[in-house]
Motif scaffolding. Sequence first.
Motif, PDB file in Angstrom:
ATOM      1  N   GLY A 101      15.737 -13.648 -18.484  1.00 27.99           N
ATOM      2  CA  GLY A 101      16.701 -12.683 -18.991  1.00 27.99           C
ATOM      3  C   GLY A 101      16.694 -12.589 -20.505  1.00 27.99           C
ATOM      4  N   ILE A 102      15.813 -13.328 -21.112  1.00 24.83           N
ATOM      5  CA  ILE A 102      15.605 -13.279 -22.562  1.00 24.83           C
ATOM      6  C   ILE A 102      14.185 -12.776 -22.748  1.00 24.83           C
ATOM      7  CG2 ILE A 102      15.473 -14.625 -24.688  1.00 24.83           C
ATOM      8  CD1 ILE A 102      17.320 -16.690 -23.301  1.00 24.83           C
ATOM      9  N   GLY A 103      14.009 -11.687 -23.455  1.00 27.78           N
ATOM     10  CA  GLY A 103      12.717 -11.029 -23.584  1.00 27.78           C
ATOM     11  C   GLY A 103      11.523 -11.955 -23.660  1.00 27.78           C
ATOM     12  N   GLY A 104      10.633 -11.812 -22.695  1.00 27.91           N
ATOM     13  CA  GLY A 104       9.371 -12.533 -22.706  1.00 27.91           C
ATOM     14  C   GLY A 104       9.409 -13.965 -22.209  1.00 27.91           C
ATOM     15  N   LEU A 105      10.567 -14.505 -21.893  1.00 30.95           N
ATOM     16  CA  LEU A 105      10.673 -15.903 -21.451  1.00 30.95           C
ATOM     17  C   LEU A 105      10.734 -15.956 -19.925  1.00 30.95           C
ATOM     18  CD1 LEU A 105      10.938 -18.858 -22.335  1.00 30.95           C
ATOM     19  CD2 LEU A 105      13.413 -18.538 -22.341  1.00 30.95           C
TER      20      LEU A 105
END
Length: 172
Positions: free
Chosen positions: A74-78
């Motif tokens: 839910g955190i960009g790219g993680l």
Amino acid sequence: MTNNPVRPARVDEAEELTQIAVRATRNDGYDDNAIVRFMPALKVNLSLIAAGLVFVADSEAGVPHGYVAVRPAGIGGLILLEGIFVDPAHSRRGVGTRLFATAVELSRKMAGNVILINSSPSSVDFYARLGANKIGATPFVFSPDVQLSMFAFAIPPSGEHGVEAVRGGRSS
């Protein structure tokens, strides 16, 4: 190293996959009391299976030897690695490495650029061999006496040798 076929998991095999996780954890030296405490983390998440985020490495006869589960943070790219579990009878034969390569490919398709891994003490060397970098440690939420090593794996851009290098590594 074996070349186990990897395929999406099916909801109807969730219990069988959970038992692989239990056997792998027991093989790491944990007793029945620990297994009971760990069970929420060992049980395969049906929602992740339904979403196509759990993959199984089968024998040529179609018997599951291990599985991997990932999910977006839910955190960009993680991307979070929910777990890789290999049946102890099939460990150190490339199954874990192939499952990790599948996690990398799937993460890339989800626009991931980093896979976050909370590793049990017995898997630290495995993730380090695959190129993950240790970034810290955290107590295991279901058993705070167990310290998990936190790793970050930078997903190489498509076309680079990251996935091929992972496949060529040793297995867990």
